[in-house]
Design an enzyme around this catalytic site. Structure first.
Site, PDB file in Angstrom:
ATOM      1  N   THR A 109       0.805  -1.215   0.000  1.00 44.49           N
ATOM      2  CA  THR A 109       0.000   0.000   0.000  1.00 44.49           C
ATOM      3  C   THR A 109       0.837   1.264   0.000  1.00 44.49           C
ATOM      4  O   THR A 109       0.467   2.276  -0.590  1.00 44.49           O
ATOM      5  CB  THR A 109      -0.930   0.000   1.234  1.00 44.49           C
ATOM      6  N   ASP A 132       1.399  -7.428  -4.360  1.00 39.59           N
ATOM      7  CA  ASP A 132       0.552  -7.331  -3.174  1.00 39.59           C
ATOM      8  C   ASP A 132       1.069  -8.383  -2.214  1.00 39.59           C
ATOM      9  O   ASP A 132       1.365  -9.516  -2.602  1.00 39.59           O
ATOM     10  CB  ASP A 132      -0.911  -7.626  -3.549  1.00 39.59           C
ATOM     11  N   SER A 133       1.212  -8.041  -0.945  1.00 38.75           N
ATOM     12  CA  SER A 133       1.856  -8.981  -0.021  1.00 38.75           C
ATOM     13  C   SER A 133       1.062 -10.271   0.144  1.00 38.75           C
ATOM     14  O   SER A 133       1.608 -11.286   0.569  1.00 38.75           O
ATOM     15  CB  SER A 133       2.082  -8.324   1.337  1.00 38.75           C
TER      16      SER A 133
END
Length: 554
Positions: free
Chosen positions: A27, A95-96
């Protein structure tokens, strides 16, 4: 050039620390698209950071950056130093939630590749799996001597309201100015041990906590580091990474009414290791012999099973009969490890092909990277150290805080004095009394600097075994390895190089030192520089090498 003049040339007008930022995604670097949704965008983060004075001092960069430093950004002046940082952006950004074991290996490989070229490292990462990555890297990074910090944010850094700015700035400052040789997580003005952290809140800026130990550091009006809590390697070996983690591991959470078929299916090959999350202090039903039998059978054929609690805080014990039943079935007590730490530790230990099964079980019980609490055999208070107490009384100091400040002021000098005479017993007393053996005096010199300069091999060995970093620089930019070279102490040079030390002396200064040694036929100095890894062919400002000088003055 006279020796005094040559010494002055090692000073930098404004000392710098360098930090490599590995941007994996998350993010923190996202932007809002036309539909009002956050999304990643290549090359967006660096270009935007360059426009923010808090993250890049453009005026300083234009005036002072060399041609090979154009890819760096630099923070405003901080505590007498400049933190320069370079961002390595992954393609594609992740994205993790999509982070996998091979991504951990890529991060670890990049850390290893650039380890000798930077003072510290920051990994920008999504929050969802940050605790898993931090835990995994803590085990994969062996003999770590520099700071690695993972951080991210709940709101992108370029939004009007964002936690990302503080998290990123704090991480850069801590990685650049503080030597905490651990994998850490920075969030909400707290520095947490990576393998002790969990994501606790999806809607708060205080997203991460370390439930069973206090933060390693807090960033308030002053930055407070609990140096006594810092975990340090005790091996005198170079930094390396272990990437081939075992994938055949899993988490099994016990719940009321769990069926035998579920447990059996979970323990079937190719499963090699299981983290068993049990109730309370490590309890599971002991009135189901079929359940305990399945666990025992799996353990007997080589499946390593670790017992940790489902509770956020607390640890597994065998005080209750239900907990003891698991222990009797061959399940290993996991103490107060987090699920993320237990799973990645299991993956790491099981991947060690040269270890026997007995050794793997032994290492799962051992505290490898500060991931579990070990009860101290003795509790030695700083107040028990007579010198500090006596000085405090003489100066009429009464509060604990005042005595702590006195300790912080006196201990570095006491340690350097002990190192100068090779007094390991005194160093051990200071350490056990709460002293940080890596602390530096007013000149930035540590006990390792002094011991290396004086040639005390046993003291250097002791300090390295206590985890003192070989990468620390004094106010003149001198490292312990440079001190050992100047003292011509070959055994110490070998020790430091084996532990990962690198010469950081500027090429022009090195060339002058080598030429002076060649002119005076100082073979020992030349040998010392060679053994420390110096390039003996480096040229001075006249493009002359030590060999040119040696031939002229032969």
């Amino acid at each position: 050039i006279p020796p005094k003049r040559r010494k002055l040339m090692t000073y930098e007008p404004e000392p710098r620390s360098t930090v490599l930022v590995i941007y994996t995604g998350g993010t923190i670097g996202m932007e809002t698209n036309d539909e009002g949704v956050y999304e990643t965008k290549e090359n967006f983060l660096v270009s935007k950071l360059k426009t923010l004075p808090l993250f890049h001092d453009e005026e300083y960069a234009v005036a002072h950056f060399a041609a090979d430093e154009k890819d760096f950004l630099v923070l405003p002046h901080q505590n007498g130093r400049r933190v320069m940082y370079k961002i390595m952006e992954y393609k594609p950004l992740l994205d993790s939630s999509n982070m996998m074991e091979n991504d951990w290996g890529k991060i670890a490989s990049d850390l290893f590749e650039h380890y000798d070229h930077y003072d510290g490292f920051v990994v920008l990462h999504g929050t969802d799996t940050m605790a898993y990555t931090a835990s995994a890297l803590s085990f994969m990074c062996e003999n770590l001597g520099k700071t690695i910090i993972l951080t991210g944010s709940q709101i992108p850094i370029f939004e009007v309201r964002s936690d990302g700015r503080d998290n990123f700035l704090s991480s850069l400052i801590m990685a650049g100015l503080y030597n905490i040789p651990e994998v850490l997580v920075c969030f909400d003005n707290k520095i947490l041990r990576g393998n002790r952290s969990i994501k606790n809140d999806a809607g708060s800026f205080s997203a991460f906590i370390s439930p069973n130990i206090p933060p390693i550091a807090t960033l308030e009006i002053r930055i407070n580091v609990d140096w006594a809590a810092v975990f340090r390697t005790t091996k005198t070996e170079k930094f390396r990474v272990h990437k081939n983690m075992c994938l055949n591991v899993g988490l099994l959470r016990i719940f009321p009414g769990i069926t035998l078929q579920t447990v059996k299916a979970f323990l079937q090959p190719p499963m090699q290791g299981v983290v068993l999350q049990t109730y309370g202090a490590g309890n599971a039903p002991d009135d189901r012999p079929d359940f305990l039998k399945v666990l025992k059978e799996a353990s007997d054929i080589g499946v390593v099973i670790i017992n940790i609690t489902q509770c956020t805080k607390g640890c597994v014990m065998t005080s209750y009969a239900t907990g003891k039943a698991l222990n009797d079935a061959g399940v290993i007590c996991g103490g107060d490890m987090t699920p993320e730490a237990a799973l990645t530790k299991l993956s790491y230990v099981l991947s060690k092909e040269t270890w026997s099964m007995e050794e793997k079980r032994k290492f799962m019980k051992r505290n490898l990277r500060g991931e579990m609490t070990v009860v101290a055999k003795e509790d030695i208070s700083i107040l028990d150290f007579e010198l500090i107490e006596s000085v405090a009384q003489e100066l009429r100091l009464s509060s604990t805080e005042e005595k702590k400040k006195l300790q912080d002021a006196l201990y570095p000098s006491l340690m350097c004095a002990a190192a100068k005479t090779g007094d390991n017993d005194a160093l051990e007393i200071l350490r056990r009394s709460g002293g940080n053996l890596s602390s530096h005096n007013y000149d930035g010199r540590t006990a390792l600097h002094v011991a290396s300069k004086e040639g005390h091999v046993p003291t250097v060995k002791y300090l390295l075994q206590q985890g003192v970093s070989v990468h620390l620089k004094d106010c003149n930019g001198i490292t312990p390895l440079h001190d050992a070279v100047m003292g011509k102490h070959q055994d110490i040079i070998t020790l430091l190089v084996q532990t990962g030390a690198k010469l950081t002396i500027k090429p022009i200064v090195l060339s002058l030192e080598l030429c002076c040694a060649a002119a005076s036929e100082d073979i020992e100095t030349l040998q010392a520089y060679r053994d420390a890894g110096a390039n003996l062919s480096v040229c001075d400002y006249d493009k002359r090498t030590a060999l040119h000088v040696a031939r002229k003055y032969r």
